[in-house]
Write a protein that holds these residues in place. Structure first.
Motif, PDB file in Angstrom:
ATOM      1  N   ASN A  11       0.840  -1.211   0.000  1.00  0.00           N
ATOM      2  CA  ASN A  11       0.000   0.000   0.000  1.00  0.00           C
ATOM      3  C   ASN A  11       0.872   1.257   0.000  1.00  0.00           C
ATOM      4  OD1 ASN A  11      -2.833   0.524  -0.194  1.00  0.00           O
ATOM      5  ND2 ASN A  11      -2.763   1.468   1.836  1.00  0.00           N
ATOM      6  N   THR A  12       1.846   1.230  -0.869  1.00  0.00           N
ATOM      7  CA  THR A  12       2.835   2.298  -0.922  1.00  0.00           C
ATOM      8  C   THR A  12       2.984   2.826  -2.345  1.00  0.00           C
ATOM      9  OG1 THR A  12       4.056   1.401   0.961  1.00  0.00           O
ATOM     10  CG2 THR A  12       5.247   2.908  -0.483  1.00  0.00           C
ATOM     11  N   LEU A  13       3.050   4.129  -2.452  1.00  0.00           N
ATOM     12  CA  LEU A  13       3.248   4.814  -3.724  1.00  0.00           C
ATOM     13  C   LEU A  13       4.702   5.273  -3.797  1.00  0.00           C
ATOM     14  CD1 LEU A  13       1.563   6.043  -6.195  1.00  0.00           C
ATOM     15  CD2 LEU A  13       1.629   8.180  -4.883  1.00  0.00           C
ATOM     16  N   TYR A  14       5.273   5.243  -5.001  1.00  0.00           N
ATOM     17  CA  TYR A  14       6.663   5.637  -5.179  1.00  0.00           C
ATOM     18  C   TYR A  14       6.790   6.711  -6.261  1.00  0.00           C
ATOM     19  CZ  TYR A  14       7.489   1.236  -2.748  1.00  0.00           C
ATOM     20  OH  TYR A  14       7.483   0.207  -1.832  1.00  0.00           O
ATOM     21  N   LEU A  15       7.842   7.474  -6.140  1.00  0.00           N
ATOM     22  CA  LEU A  15       8.219   8.389  -7.211  1.00  0.00           C
ATOM     23  C   LEU A  15       9.725   8.297  -7.383  1.00  0.00           C
ATOM     24  CD1 LEU A  15       7.319  10.598  -9.216  1.00  0.00           C
ATOM     25  CD2 LEU A  15       7.992  12.290  -7.488  1.00  0.00           C
ATOM     26  N   GLU A  16      10.131   7.783  -8.523  1.00  0.00           N
ATOM     27  CA  GLU A  16      11.557   7.700  -8.832  1.00  0.00           C
ATOM     28  C   GLU A  16      11.946   8.915  -9.648  1.00  0.00           C
ATOM     29  OE1 GLU A  16      12.789   3.914 -10.229  1.00  0.00           O
ATOM     30  OE2 GLU A  16      14.753   4.625 -10.893  1.00  0.00           O
ATOM     31  N   ILE A  17      12.959   9.605  -9.180  1.00  0.00           N
ATOM     32  CA  ILE A  17      13.419  10.823  -9.840  1.00  0.00           C
ATOM     33  C   ILE A  17      14.828  10.577 -10.363  1.00  0.00           C
ATOM     34  CG2 ILE A  17      13.871  13.285  -9.570  1.00  0.00           C
ATOM     35  CD1 ILE A  17      12.085  13.233  -7.073  1.00  0.00           C
ATOM     36  N   ASN A  18      14.999  10.706 -11.651  1.00  0.00           N
ATOM     37  CA  ASN A  18      16.298  10.486 -12.270  1.00  0.00           C
ATOM     38  C   ASN A  18      16.802  11.750 -12.952  1.00  0.00           C
ATOM     39  OD1 ASN A  18      16.583   7.604 -11.719  1.00  0.00           O
ATOM     40  ND2 ASN A  18      14.893   7.347 -13.161  1.00  0.00           N
ATOM     41  N   ASN A  19      18.105  11.805 -13.135  1.00  0.00           N
ATOM     42  CA  ASN A  19      18.725  12.944 -13.824  1.00  0.00           C
ATOM     43  C   ASN A  19      18.219  14.270 -13.254  1.00  0.00           C
ATOM     44  OD1 ASN A  19      20.359  14.265 -15.684  1.00  0.00           O
ATOM     45  ND2 ASN A  19      18.849  14.143 -17.329  1.00  0.00           N
ATOM     46  N   THR A  20      18.368  14.417 -11.957  1.00  0.00           N
ATOM     47  CA  THR A  20      17.827  15.583 -11.264  1.00  0.00           C
ATOM     48  C   THR A  20      18.448  16.890 -11.766  1.00  0.00           C
ATOM     49  OG1 THR A  20      19.484  15.248  -9.531  1.00  0.00           O
ATOM     50  CG2 THR A  20      17.281  14.357  -9.136  1.00  0.00           C
TER      51      THR A  20
END
Length: 123
Positions: free
Chosen positions: A75-84
């Motif tokens: 029950n977890t949402l993720y946000l992967e952020i690349n090349n910041t």
């Protein structure tokens, strides 16, 4: 209903981060979920959303760099952020709507909010 974000921190330009949003009291697989970002002096803006129909609207500035996903068992949402880049700096919030499918990526569509996690990108 409680949404708790984590995973924020400091990162250099070109780096990566993964944000998490653990939800209790609400089943995220049944509703539209989203990530928003807010920087000082600006409105909270929608980044990307995910509903039963898949990934919905996303901001043009994150296209190809941000990936939203969820783990229904956790029950977890993720946000992967690349090349910041430095423009990614801000407070990131996850949000839960009340409808199965995602419509507009607008604050008014979402009922529950987390407290936010800070992301700071430095050059």
């Amino acid at each position: 209903v409680q949404l708790v974000e984590s995973g924020g921190g400091s990162v250099q330009v070109g780096g990566s981060l993964r944000l998490s949003c653990t939800v209790s009291g609400y089943t995220i697989s049944r509703v539209c979920m989203a990530w928003f970002r807010q920087t000082p002096g600006k409105e909270r803006e929608g980044i990307v959303q995910l509903g039963s129909g898949g990934v919905g609207a996303r901001a043009a500035s994150v296209e190809g760099r941000f990936t939203i996903s969820r783990d229904n068992m956790l029950n977890t949402l993720y946000l992967e952020i690349n090349n910041t880049n430095v423009d990614d700096t801000g407070m990131y919030y996850c949000a839960a709507g009340s409808r199965i499918y995602c419509y507009t990526l607008d604050r008014s569509e979402f009922t529950y909010w987390g407290q936010g996690t800070q992301v700071t990108v430095s050059s």
